[in-house]
Structures are given as structure tokens and as C-alpha cells.
Design an enzyme around this catalytic site. Structure first.
Site, PDB file in Angstrom:
ATOM      1  N   HIS A  62     -12.419 -21.813   0.574  1.00 41.48           N
ATOM      2  CA  HIS A  62     -13.147 -21.616   1.824  1.00 41.48           C
ATOM      3  C   HIS A  62     -12.381 -22.135   3.045  1.00 41.48           C
ATOM      4  CE1 HIS A  62     -16.352 -20.530  -0.834  1.00 41.48           C
ATOM      5  NE2 HIS A  62     -17.229 -20.418   0.140  1.00 41.48           N
ATOM      6  N   HIS A 110      -7.430  18.268   2.203  1.00 43.93           N
ATOM      7  CA  HIS A 110      -8.436  18.230   1.140  1.00 43.93           C
ATOM      8  C   HIS A 110      -9.396  19.405   1.299  1.00 43.93           C
ATOM      9  CE1 HIS A 110      -6.923  14.139   1.661  1.00 43.93           C
ATOM     10  NE2 HIS A 110      -7.286  13.887   0.413  1.00 43.93           N
ATOM     11  N   GLU A 134     -20.941  -8.966   4.708  1.00 45.75           N
ATOM     12  CA  GLU A 134     -19.953  -9.051   5.791  1.00 45.75           C
ATOM     13  C   GLU A 134     -19.353  -7.700   6.148  1.00 45.75           C
ATOM     14  OE1 GLU A 134     -20.172 -13.128   3.946  1.00 45.75           O
ATOM     15  OE2 GLU A 134     -19.935 -11.095   3.151  1.00 45.75           O
TER      16      GLU A 134
END
Length: 660
Positions: free
Chosen positions: A472, A27, A410
Site C-alpha cells: 500500500h 474488424h 476504482e
């Protein structure tokens, strides 16, 4: 910009472009556009010593836009971090020190493996948090021995990823004023101009988070970039973002400003055209002008002085503060300050409780003897039981606190913990519901790839979550984590095994560990304890060769423990094997593994309230599994366990069927 500075910037550009061209992969766009900003930072504003890449008080540089690795390798070569021209020529080749994306511990000067876009921003927040916490602990009015900045270079793509928002929001809340984000704003991604998918005002977004904001409208103006970094350093209460407007593929006349400059080699003819456009007179590829080499030697001498000054400061600090210095040594050691394996009190517990509560009991013991434990949960601490009760909470006003509020973030939490571990001086742990490991997965994978000993407390581990329902209830998650290379999964059956899991995580300095814990209460079983450190062990046995092997982890060990008695009444000799960790078991000797799972005994039953995937290695062709290979339901946990066959009766029935 002086003539030598312009020459140094162009050297970075051409080394990068030529490495990519030789590899026929890479790149070039970011290295060509961001080279002035990178040079400015490394030469003028960053505190580092290439002669000692591990100097503890160095500034940290994170390349969140990891696809721009060719630029980082060019910097590492020019600034004297040990990368040779030959290393640059081996860019993206097997076994080289210059892989496609930078890798922690492989290449000196690479602070962390950022992986997918955006994660490096969260890593940088973790580095800055580590610096602020250590400074609060060890600095005195006279001796500022922890005093460094964290710089992160990102692109448009990093800021599109959601983890950047998670991390940036938290960074401002935590008051991380020594975090500086350089935003390489070139308005191009692989698919084209950012107008197609990214039209927000980034600076207003960061201002709303509570960041200090600046913009440099000419990304080639190193003097203005340097001043902007100085202004950012002066703002000590807020993290800073500097938007630097650049042109992707700068200097390549036929590709600059275009999406085609992002992720493919320029081509030999375009490199020739770029040399003409930028006035580059070197005829050979991978050339470093003599003037640039001499300039770098001058800079390196100045960098070395910075560390020498710090070494003198720390020597005086050690004399003036011997107790703090002793603690510093403990915090920065890879070994535990106590022998927990032989500490009888560490292994002493009573009562039938959920293993999430078991973990809480163990954590309280650890917090008293391991001073550099630091961690927290993604807004689930009351459920995860992950708070050190004798410690204060970290905040912008109290950076000495070691209980962390990550908020409902998270992914950012996991990436931050990786950086805290990579920073040095800290032993981080994080916590969440096991089902949310899906959100954490990329960060957990980077932990394993970097061999960072981050401990994850993952509770509510099965259909035992009950009424919250299938969304869950983790079913496939154990198999997912067990499938990850260099990741240690530990699912304990009671409090003593939970203590073993924590100790395993603390002793494993080159592997992250997940503790998979229950919400429902479990009995304290006779015979559990230190043997769990072997990953699998015999919990109950018979005389002679067993007729059937019963294997389980976590809450299901109770079932096979009780099934042993029922089978004995029927004249069946069983062996009960608790298997909290595949990974630890696989590290044992062939002899030990044979002693636990003898090849001659082919009748085997596995019980685990999760997917059967991964267990077949131990069950074999003649065995059976009592598992759950479908999603759960919303109902009380006891109902689900009974309806899905997780009962003593089902274990006995299955064993008898195998033996019939």
C-alpha cells in the site's frame, strides 16, 4: 423490415466492409452482425440531430466495442454528421477523422473515447448519472429540459472485462433507468467460440444486479429490436440490457460465424460473394444507393424537429425560471463563476495538517462557490477527506445529491467521471488511495487522451502510509503518472499549495489533474501559495548565486526547508525550490525556468519519497537524489523515513558531499 430499411442496413454493412478492406486493417465482424441493431437505434429510437451534434439534450450513444468503429463511421456518414465518403476511404490512415478506435472531439458524433473493451459500459453509466443528476437539479413539473437516454453497444469481450461488472452493479444501485445496454451477442472472440472462456448466463447475471432484461433471438429483426428498446425505455427505475443474438460477419458466406471474421479484412473475393448473398446490386465500392440517401434526408428532417421543439421548450423555461436558467448557464460554462486567484479568503489557512486534510478544507470552500462540483471516493471518503459537507449524497431516491458513493470500484469510478466531464454541465472529481491508481490507470489515460479536466484526489502518497506495508506504499506511481502525456500531477507541501493544486485542476480545461496528498501532518511553510501554480518556485533563497539547489515536492519540502538553515551555519548558500508539478513548470517561459533552476548551478539535490525516475532531467549529471528506488516495508512512518534517509541530516550530508 421494409425494403428501404433492409437497403439502409446493407449500406452500413458494405461501407464498413469496404473501408476495412481499403485500409487492409480493421474488424468487419461486428459491423456486419450489429448493423440492424445500430440502424434501428439511430433511425427509430435515438433522439439526436446530426445538424447539431452538441445539442445538450440529445441521447448519448457509446460504442464500448470500439473495434467496431467502421460501423460507427458508416452511421455518422449516412446520418449526416459530416463524415464524407473520402473520410471513410481514409479509415485508419494518418490524420484522418476515422481512426482505428473512435476518438472524442476528433470526430463529430463520437461521444467518448472508450479505449479498451468494457470501459464504454462504465462511461455509459457516467453519462446516465450525469443526466439524472442534471434532471433533478433543473427540471420542473412543467419543463423537462433534461430528458435523454444513454445507449451503449457492447460485445462479449466487454462483458468479460471486470470493469463491466463494477459499473453494471453500481448502475442498478443508482437506479439509472435511462441507461440501455445493447449486447451484441455473437459468441465469438479472437481466439474462437466463447465456450472456451465465457459460458455464464449474462442475462441472469444482470438480473441479479437489478437490471431489466430482454433477449432478441434474431438480430436481423429490426421491428423486434425496436420494440425491445421501447420496453426498455418504459422501465424508468432500472437500467436495461437487451441481449441481441447476432452472427458475426453476417452475409459473408465463407466467414460468417467464424473467429476469422472478427479482426481481419474480408478480402475482395469475399466482399463480392457477400454482395451476391445479400442481393447488393451496386457495382462501385463505397456506394450509397439513392433511395438510402433520400431516406436519410427524411430522417434528418424529423431529427431536426426534435431539437427545434426542445429549443422552444427551453426558451419558455428561461422566461418562466430565470434564476434556474442563470444557474444552467453557470453550470454549462467552461469558466469558473468566481475569481479564486484573487480571493484572499481562499488562500488563508492555519495549522499543521496532512495535505489530505488540507484538501478537505479547500473542498469545503469550493463546494460553496462552484455549484456543479460532483464527486466522491471508491469507499474511502473518511480517509480521502473527499466529502462536501454542505451537500447531500446522491442515491436512486435523491439524484440531486452531489456526493457520490462509488463503492470499491476504482476503475469504474474513473471511467464514469470521464463521461460526466464529457457530458457537460458538471465538474467531476474522484478520490482513492494513490497506490490504487494502478486500478485506475486505463481510465486516467483516457482522461488525458480526451483532454478531460477530471480531478483525482489521491491520498496516502508514499512510504508515509507506514504499517500497511509495501503493498500500500506507492513508490513508482508518481513516475508513472508523470510519464503520461497531457496529465498534470500536483504534489503539494502544505495547505496553501494544496489550494493552488485544486485551482490549477479547475483552471486546466484540457488536462486531468491528480492531487497527490499525505496521510501525515505537514507544517504550513512561510512563502507558499499562489507561486505554486507555476509548478516550481523559490521558497527560500540566498544572496548572490547559490552553491547548491535543493528541490523537493510534498512532504519532503519540509526537509530541504530545514536543511537550508543547517547549510547556512556551515557557510553554504542554498536555494530551496518547491516543485509540486513538473507539468506546470514545463509550461513556464524559458526565462522563468532559468530564474528558478539556473544552468550555471550544477550542484543539485532532489528529495522525494518515491522513485528517482523522472527527476534526472532537473538534477543533471552533477546532482544527487534522495529517493526510494525499492519497495517499502511495514513499519511506523517515522521509522521508515529515518531508515530510508529522508532526514534533514541526510540532505545536508548529500549537499556537502556534492560540494566537496
Amino acid at each position: 423490415m421494409s425494403e428501404i430499411e433492409q437497403l439502409a442496413v446493407n449500406t452500413i454493412r458494405f461501407l464498413s466492409a469496404e473501408a476495412i478492406q481499403k485500409a487492409n486493417s480493421g474488424h468487419p465482424g461486428l459491423p456486419l452482425g450489429a448493423a440492424p441493431a445500430a440502424y434501428t437505434l439511430w433511425a427509430k429510437q435515438m433522439k439526436h440531430n446530426p445538424a447539431n451534434p452538441d445539442w445538450v439534450d440529445r441521447d448519448r450513444f457509446v460504442l464500448s466495442a470500439g473495434h467496431g468503429s467502421a460501423m460507427l463511421y458508416s452511421l455518422l456518414h449516412l446520418f449526416g454528421y459530416g463524415l464524407s465518403i473520402e473520410d471513410l476511404k481514409q479509415f485508419r490512415q494518418k490524420g484522418s477523422l476515422t481512426p482505428g478506435h473512435p476518438e472524442y472531439k476528433l470526430t463529430k458524433g463520437v461521444e467518448i473515447t472508450t479505449g479498451p473493451l468494457g470501459q464504454g459500459i462504465a462511461n455509459a453509466v457516467g453519462f446516465a448519472l450525469a443526466e439524472k443528476h442534471l434532471a433533478a437539479k433543473f427540471n420542473t413539473a412543467e419543463y423537462q429540459i433534461v430528458d435523454h437516454y444513454t445507449f451503449v453497444l457492447c460485445g462479449d469481450g466487454c462483458l468479460m472485462e471486470g470493469v463491466s461488472a463494477e459499473a453494471a452493479s453500481l448502475a442498478a444501485t443508482m437506479g439509472l433507468g435511462k441507461l440501455i445496454l445493447l449486447y451484441d451477442s455473437n459468441n465469438i472472440t479472437i481466439e474462437g467460440n466463447t465456450e472456451i472462456a465465457f459460458t455464464e448466463d449474462v442475462l441472469k447475471r444482470f438480473e441479479a444486479y437489478g437490471w431489466h432484461i430482454q433477449e432478441v433471438v434474431d438480430g436481423t429483426d429490426i421491428n423486434t429490436i425496436a420494440k425491445a428498446i421501447e420496453f426498455a425505455k418504459a422501465e424508468k427505475t432500472k437500467p436495461s440490457i437487451i441481449k441481441i443474438d447476432t452472427v458475426i460477419g453476417y452475409g459473408a458466406p465463407n466467414k460468417q460465424g467464424k473467429a476469422s471474421a472478427h479482426g481481419e479484412p474480408l478480402g475482395e473475393e469475399e466482399i463480392k460473394a457477400m454482395k451476391q448473398a445479400l442481393g447488393w446490386t451496386e457495382t462501385e465500392a463505397f456506394a450509397v444507393p439513392k433511395e438510402v440517401a433520400a431516406h436519410m434526408e427524411t430522417l434528418k428532417a424529423e431529427f431536426a424537429k426534435k431539437e427545434q421543439q426542445w429549443n422552444e421548450l427551453f426558451a419558455n423555461y428561461r422566461k418562466a425560471n430565470p434564476e434556474l436558467a442563470k444557474e444552467w448557464d453557470i453550470w454549462h460554462s467552461d469558466t469558473l463563476p468566481v475569481d479564486l486567484l484573487n480571493d484572499a479568503e481562499y488562500w488563508t489557512y492555519e495549522g499543521d495538517i496532512a495535505t489530505r486534510a488540507s484538501s478537505e478544507k479547500v473542498l469545503q470552500k469550493l463546494s460553496k462557490v462552484i455549484p456543479n462540483l460532483i464527486g466522491g471516493s471508491a469507499d474511502l471518503a473518511p480517509s480521502n477527506k473527499s466529502v462536501m459537507k454542505d451537500r447531500e449524497y446522491y442515491s436512486a431516491q435523491n439524484p440531486a445529491g452531489s456526493n457520490l458513493h462509488f463503492g470499491i470500484r476504482e476503475f469504474a469510478m474513473t471511467a464514469m467521471a470521464n463521461a460526466m466531464a464529457a457530458h457537460g454541465g458538471l465538474r467531476p472529481y474522484i478520490a482513492g488511495f494513490f497506490v490504487f491508481s494502478d486500478y485506475m490507470k486505463s481510465g486516467l489515460r483516457m482522461s488525458a487522451l480526451m483532454k478531460l479536466p477530471v480531478i483525482s484526489i489521491m491520498t496516502h502518497d508514499s512510504i508515509g502510509v507506514g504499517e500497511d506495508g509495501p503493498t500500500h506504499q506507492p513508490v513508482e506511481h508518481l513516475a508513472a503518472l508523470r510519464s503520461m502525456p497531457n496529465y498534470t500531477v500536483f504534489r503539494p507541501c502544505d495547505t496553501r499549495e494544496t489550494a493552488a493544486g485544486w485551482l490549477a485542476g479547475l483552471l486546466r480545461t484540457t488536462s486531468p489533474t491528480a492531487l497527490i496528498l499525505t496521510r501525515q501532518n505537514l507544517p504550513l511553510l512561510d512563502g507558499t501559495g499562489k507561486e505554486a501554480l507555476k509548478g516550481a518556485y523559490i521558497l527560500r533563497d540566498c544572496e548572490g548565486t547559490p552553491d547548491v539547489l535543493l528541490m523537493a515536492s510534498g512532504s519532503e519540502v519540509e526537509l530541504i526547508y530545514k536543511a537550508y538553515d543547517e547549510l547556512a551555519k556551515k557557510g553554504i548558500k542554498a536555494r530551496v525550490i518547491s516543485m509540486p508539478s513538473f507539468e506546470l513548470f514545463e509550461e513556464q517561459s524559458i526565462e522563468y525556468k532559468e530564474s528558478v533552476l539556473p544552468n550555471a548551478v550544477r550542484k543539485r539535490v532532489v528529495v522525494e519519497a518515491a522513485s528517482s525516475f523522472g527527476w534526472h532531467k532537473y538534477v543533471g549529471l552533477d546532482g544527487a537524489t534522495i529517493t526510494i528506488d525499492h519497495f517499502g516495508e511495514s513499519a511506523p512512518a517515522g521509522t521508515l523515513f529515518k531508515d530510508f534517509g529522508f532526514t534533514v541530516e541526510k540532505v545536508v550530508e548529500t549537499a556537502l558531499t556534492l560540494l566537496s
